[in-house]
Write a protein that holds these residues in place. Structure first.
Motif, PDB file in Angstrom:
ATOM      1  N   GLU A  17       0.920  -1.019   0.063  1.00  0.00           N
ATOM      2  CA  GLU A  17      -0.341  -0.088   0.133  1.00  0.00           C
ATOM      3  C   GLU A  17       0.853   1.027  -0.040  1.00  0.00           C
ATOM      4  O   GLU A  17       0.462   2.021  -0.649  1.00  0.00           O
ATOM      5  CB  GLU A  17      -1.174  -0.358   0.997  1.00  0.00           C
ATOM      6  N   SER A  18       2.150   1.364   0.512  1.00  0.00           N
ATOM      7  CA  SER A  18       3.011   2.074   0.665  1.00  0.00           C
ATOM      8  C   SER A  18       4.136   2.010   0.917  1.00  0.00           C
ATOM      9  O   SER A  18       4.127   0.715   1.838  1.00  0.00           O
ATOM     10  CB  SER A  18       2.494   3.197   1.590  1.00  0.00           C
ATOM     11  N   ALA A  19       5.114   2.585   0.850  1.00  0.00           N
ATOM     12  CA  ALA A  19       6.763   2.972   1.079  1.00  0.00           C
ATOM     13  C   ALA A  19       7.334   3.572   1.997  1.00  0.00           C
ATOM     14  O   ALA A  19       6.943   4.762   2.390  1.00  0.00           O
ATOM     15  CB  ALA A  19       7.132   2.129  -0.214  1.00  0.00           C
ATOM     16  N   LEU A  20       8.219   2.937   3.122  1.00  0.00           N
ATOM     17  CA  LEU A  20       8.624   4.291   4.826  1.00  0.00           C
ATOM     18  C   LEU A  20       9.715   4.263   4.130  1.00  0.00           C
ATOM     19  O   LEU A  20      10.703   3.295   2.988  1.00  0.00           O
ATOM     20  CB  LEU A  20       9.281   3.343   5.468  1.00  0.00           C
ATOM     21  N   SER A  21       9.758   5.692   3.964  1.00  0.00           N
ATOM     22  CA  SER A  21      11.199   6.096   3.620  1.00  0.00           C
ATOM     23  C   SER A  21      12.447   5.950   4.558  1.00  0.00           C
ATOM     24  O   SER A  21      13.182   5.731   4.039  1.00  0.00           O
ATOM     25  CB  SER A  21      11.285   7.816   3.399  1.00  0.00           C
ATOM     26  N   LYS A  38      -1.587   4.001  13.623  1.00  0.00           N
ATOM     27  CA  LYS A  38      -2.828   5.548  13.236  1.00  0.00           C
ATOM     28  C   LYS A  38      -3.908   4.510  12.060  1.00  0.00           C
ATOM     29  O   LYS A  38      -4.831   4.907  11.292  1.00  0.00           O
ATOM     30  CB  LYS A  38      -2.021   6.299  12.695  1.00  0.00           C
ATOM     31  N   SER A  39      -3.482   3.290  11.637  1.00  0.00           N
ATOM     32  CA  SER A  39      -4.206   2.716  10.420  1.00  0.00           C
ATOM     33  C   SER A  39      -3.821   1.019  10.691  1.00  0.00           C
ATOM     34  O   SER A  39      -3.045  -0.062  10.349  1.00  0.00           O
ATOM     35  CB  SER A  39      -3.490   3.154   7.891  1.00  0.00           C
ATOM     36  N   PRO A  40      -5.189   1.063  10.980  1.00  0.00           N
ATOM     37  CA  PRO A  40      -5.126  -0.393  12.196  1.00  0.00           C
ATOM     38  C   PRO A  40      -4.897  -1.818  11.021  1.00  0.00           C
ATOM     39  O   PRO A  40      -4.982  -2.896  11.549  1.00  0.00           O
ATOM     40  CB  PRO A  40      -5.637  -0.757  13.062  1.00  0.00           C
ATOM     41  N   ASP A  41      -6.314  -1.084   9.764  1.00  0.00           N
ATOM     42  CA  ASP A  41      -6.152  -2.560   8.687  1.00  0.00           C
ATOM     43  C   ASP A  41      -5.107  -2.576   7.978  1.00  0.00           C
ATOM     44  O   ASP A  41      -4.871  -3.369   6.646  1.00  0.00           O
ATOM     45  CB  ASP A  41      -7.102  -1.929   7.449  1.00  0.00           C
ATOM     46  N   LEU A  42      -3.498  -2.132   7.823  1.00  0.00           N
ATOM     47  CA  LEU A  42      -2.937  -1.917   7.460  1.00  0.00           C
ATOM     48  C   LEU A  42      -1.254  -2.592   8.280  1.00  0.00           C
ATOM     49  O   LEU A  42      -1.408  -2.242   9.006  1.00  0.00           O
ATOM     50  CB  LEU A  42      -1.999  -0.792   6.847  1.00  0.00           C
ATOM     51  N   TYR A  43      -0.427  -3.527   7.191  1.00  0.00           N
ATOM     52  CA  TYR A  43       0.639  -4.446   8.545  1.00  0.00           C
ATOM     53  C   TYR A  43       1.823  -4.041   7.720  1.00  0.00           C
ATOM     54  O   TYR A  43       1.574  -3.979   7.261  1.00  0.00           O
ATOM     55  CB  TYR A  43      -0.153  -5.591   8.968  1.00  0.00           C
ATOM     56  N   TYR A  44       2.235  -3.459   8.596  1.00  0.00           N
ATOM     57  CA  TYR A  44       4.159  -3.582   8.123  1.00  0.00           C
ATOM     58  C   TYR A  44       4.256  -4.963   7.288  1.00  0.00           C
ATOM     59  O   TYR A  44       4.327  -6.280   7.589  1.00  0.00           O
ATOM     60  CB  TYR A  44       5.636  -3.539   8.929  1.00  0.00           C
ATOM     61  N   ILE A  45       5.595  -4.889   6.541  1.00  0.00           N
ATOM     62  CA  ILE A  45       5.516  -6.219   5.592  1.00  0.00           C
ATOM     63  C   ILE A  45       7.108  -5.668   5.030  1.00  0.00           C
ATOM     64  O   ILE A  45       7.569  -4.564   4.970  1.00  0.00           O
ATOM     65  CB  ILE A  45       4.850  -6.704   4.646  1.00  0.00           C
ATOM     66  N   GLN A  46       7.903  -6.922   5.400  1.00  0.00           N
ATOM     67  CA  GLN A  46       9.800  -6.693   4.292  1.00  0.00           C
ATOM     68  C   GLN A  46      10.300  -8.362   3.940  1.00  0.00           C
ATOM     69  O   GLN A  46       9.267  -8.704   4.381  1.00  0.00           O
ATOM     70  CB  GLN A  46      10.019  -6.185   5.979  1.00  0.00           C
ATOM     71  N   THR A  47      10.792  -7.936   3.072  1.00  0.00           N
ATOM     72  CA  THR A  47      10.921  -9.376   1.907  1.00  0.00           C
ATOM     73  C   THR A  47      12.794  -8.987   2.463  1.00  0.00           C
ATOM     74  O   THR A  47      13.214  -7.841   2.063  1.00  0.00           O
ATOM     75  CB  THR A  47      11.046  -8.958   0.722  1.00  0.00           C
ATOM     76  N   THR A  48      13.660 -10.078   1.953  1.00  0.00           N
ATOM     77  CA  THR A  48      14.436 -10.423   2.166  1.00  0.00           C
ATOM     78  C   THR A  48      15.562  -9.667   1.091  1.00  0.00           C
ATOM     79  O   THR A  48      16.623  -8.877   0.914  1.00  0.00           O
ATOM     80  CB  THR A  48      14.986 -11.858   2.564  1.00  0.00           C
ATOM     81  N   SER A  49      14.625  -9.679   0.156  1.00  0.00           N
ATOM     82  CA  SER A  49      14.934  -9.361  -1.417  1.00  0.00           C
ATOM     83  C   SER A  49      15.094  -7.624  -1.576  1.00  0.00           C
ATOM     84  O   SER A  49      15.815  -6.658  -2.485  1.00  0.00           O
ATOM     85  CB  SER A  49      14.481  -9.450  -2.943  1.00  0.00           C
ATOM     86  N   ASN A  50      15.156  -6.909  -0.398  1.00  0.00           N
ATOM     87  CA  ASN A  50      13.987  -5.498  -0.562  1.00  0.00           C
ATOM     88  C   ASN A  50      14.368  -4.530   0.958  1.00  0.00           C
ATOM     89  O   ASN A  50      13.592  -5.372   1.871  1.00  0.00           O
ATOM     90  CB  ASN A  50      13.983  -4.925  -1.195  1.00  0.00           C
ATOM     91  N   PRO A  51      15.580  -4.552   1.343  1.00  0.00           N
ATOM     92  CA  PRO A  51      15.902  -3.636   2.639  1.00  0.00           C
ATOM     93  C   PRO A  51      14.453  -2.518   3.239  1.00  0.00           C
ATOM     94  O   PRO A  51      13.890  -2.341   4.363  1.00  0.00           O
ATOM     95  CB  PRO A  51      17.170  -3.370   3.099  1.00  0.00           C
TER      96      PRO A  51
END
Length: 593
Positions: free
Chosen positions: A511-515, A553-566
């Motif tokens: 949904e979005s990318a954190l800077s 602030k957005s309980p419908d969203l969860y943090y996610i990360q892949t090993t191919s991209n930091p």
């Protein structure tokens, strides 16, 4: 003996049947045909007629065949005949029958109005023969008329009205105003009020122009316009050889129409002058006679505007022709470029360098081609400010492989808020477009980015590991069958379970990318709620992702990360329910249960 009798009866029956069909039926048909012929007033074939005349009060209307299907009027004027009217008239006379013979040797033809008939019809045949009829008085009983053939005095009566036998010069004269083939027209000019509207075919498309205005023309609208002109007919013939044109307003025409066709030496030019009691006076430039046209034709020509013929499709192009796509909106410029080798691959060049979503770009281009102009508002703009074009609110530019460009600019919204004022490359015409359509085209940077998180070939996957804090599940593929090996062994797990997991992961989008990384305490990625790992047959990792905690602030969203991209992203929480996390999900659907 009985057998021989049966054969005899059969032969007799066949003979009767053959006699009926071969002799009796044809004889009956012949008798019927002979009866029809014997009751005809005139025996002739329309195709054998060379000339026919209708004589009324010593005035003759004569038409002579000029070709197999065309006629030329030779009297009382020399003009082209109306082919359809002449053919219909001859067919009517060919089918004309009398009801009875009134008198085969009358002593006084004046009783029937046949001594000096007011109407006579005569034919000259191709073989030199002649035929004709004299038309007398109406029958006293009504609905009938007395007739006599030209070469005899036998009085006949026929059930026909006099006006069906009579024809006027107007009836039999060609009433075509302009004769042309719509498909061969290459240019049309319509001059009125000292302004000339030009419709010109350039290669396969139409171009419109009037003074400083220009636009692309609609093939369908222009064809309909040409067909309406082609179908128009003269309402009344006024004067064959006028000594002057001023009285008709044709010395200084109100309207001039020119139709130019391919390979034609001169244009067909129609001049329209003053309005009379029954319509407008008109003449063909190359002709002499003055005639009257219908008010409707004048209105069609006089009221037509450039925008009436403008193409309402916004833009036409082949998807493969587009090399670059630029969008500008809300002071943000987005530039996309297509891969020259892989046409299905797009890259965002500006404001960031990132992979673009092929599906989104293709959808944008499809929506652009599918957009229709709602209404043409103004043909020429001297001051673009009221429409919001200086500067425009939004702008889209396509660059094609050949280097040519096409642009669309959007200005202010209309008062209803449902449309945008718009203009396109090379045109001064202002038109409106639906706001809802524009919203599907002017996409945000986030929409255009490829948000796919995992890239892998599902056919290479031989092992799926699902790790949750409370339990781990391992699916392994042996040949064409999937088996569960952890937390317990289940053979022959239905294929759709593994396929659903792979499809979910393959289509997973952020949904979005954190800077910046806010840290494990906030993201929860140090102790993930869910982790999935895909391995090939050599236990090499094809893809790996971890889902942490919910965004505060957005309980419908969860943090996610892949090993191919930091980079840390956010993803919709439905991923947690789409990946099986309970042994019963496998047990209930397993064949071994």
């Amino acid at each position: 003996m009985k057998f021989k009798g049966t054969i005899t009866l059969t032969i007799a029956f066949i003979g009767i049947v053959l006699y009926y069909f071969l002799i009796d039926v044809p004889t009956a048909e012949q008798k019927k045909e002979d009866k029809i012929r014997s009751e005809k007033v005139l025996l002739f074939e329309p195709g054998d007629v060379d000339t026919f005349s209708i004589i009324k009060n010593k005035i003759s209307i004569t038409l002579k065949r000029s070709s197999t299907s065309e006629w030329q009027m030779t009297a009382p004027v020399n003009a082209k005949g109306d082919t359809a009217a002449a053919s219909t008239y001859l067919s009517f006379l060919n089918n004309l029958s009398f009801t009875r013979v009134v008198d085969d040797s009358p002593k006084d033809l004046s009783i029937f109005g046949l001594n000096t008939p007011t109407l006579k019809i005569s034919f000259s045949m191709k073989n030199g023969g002649t035929q004709g009829i004299r038309v007398g008085d109406d029958h006293p009983m009504g609905s009938k008329i007395y007739l006599a053939r030209s070469d005899e005095n036998t009085v006949l009566s026929a059930t026909v009205a006099r006006n069906n036998l009579d024809r006027s010069v107007y009836d039999l004269r060609d009433k075509t105003i302009l004769s042309f083939e719509t498909s061969k027209v290459t240019k049309l000019e319509c001059t009125r009020d000292e302004k000339t509207l030009v419709l010109e075919k350039v290669e396969a498309s139409w171009k419109l122009s009037e003074e400083k205005n220009s636009a692309k023309g609609s093939e369908n609208e222009i064809s309909n316009f040409l067909n309406s002109i082609r179908a128009a007919r003269i309402k009344e013939f006024v004067e064959e050889h006028p000594e002057q044109l001023a009285s008709y307003g044709l010395d200084n025409p109100k309207l001039i129409l020119k139709v130019i066709s391919a390979k034609a030496s001169d244009p067909l030019t129609l001049l329209i002058g003053k309005k009379g009691e029954n319509g407008f006076y008109a003449k063909i430039l190359s002709g002499k006679n003055v005639f009257i046209i219908e008010q409707s034709l004048f209105n069609t020509l006089n009221n037509s505007r450039l925008v009436d013929f403008a193409d309402k499709s916004l833009v036409n192009f082949s998807d493969d022709e587009v090399a670059r796509l630029n969008l500008r909106m809300d002071d943000e410029a987005i530039h996309l470029i297509r891969d020259e080798k892989d046409l299905q691959k797009w890259t965002i060049e500006k404001p960031v360098n990132a992979q673009a979503s092929t599906a989104t770009v293709n959808s944008l281009l499809f929506d652009l081609k599918d957009t229709r102009i709602v209404e043409f508002v103004k043909t020429f703009v001297t001051n673009p400010e009221p429409f919001g074009f200086d500067p425009p609110e939004k702008k889209l530019t396509l660059t094609y492989k050949d280097g040519k460009t096409w642009s669309l600019i959007l200005g202010n919204q209309t008062s209803s808020g449902e449309h945008y004022f718009a203009r396109r490359t090379g045109e001064e015409v202002v038109f409106t477009l639906k706001r809802s359509s524009m919203e599907t085209i002017f996409r945000s940077l986030n929409d255009l980015k490829d948000k796919t998180l995992l890239e892998f070939n599902k056919d290479e996957v031989r092992q799926i590991k699902i790790l949750k804090p409370e339990q781990t599940f391992v699916l392994k593929k042996f040949e064409k069958e999937w088996n569960l090996t952890l937390p317990e062994k289940l053979d022959a797990v239905p294929d759709f379970i593994a396929n659903d997991i792979l499809w979910t992961l393959n289509s997973l989008e952020f949904e979005s990318a954190l800077s910046t990384d806010p840290g494990d305490i906030i993201t929860g990625l140090g102790q993930p709620r869910l982790a999935v790992e895909l391995l090939d047959k050599k236990d090499r990792v094809l893809a790996h992702m971890m889902v942490g905690g919910a965004v505060v602030k957005s309980p419908d969203l969860y943090y996610i990360q892949t090993t191919s991209n930091p980079t840390i992203y956010t993803v919709n929480k439905r991923i947690l329910s789409e990946i099986p996390g309970n042994i019963n999900k496998f047990k209930v659907q397993s064949k071994s249960e």
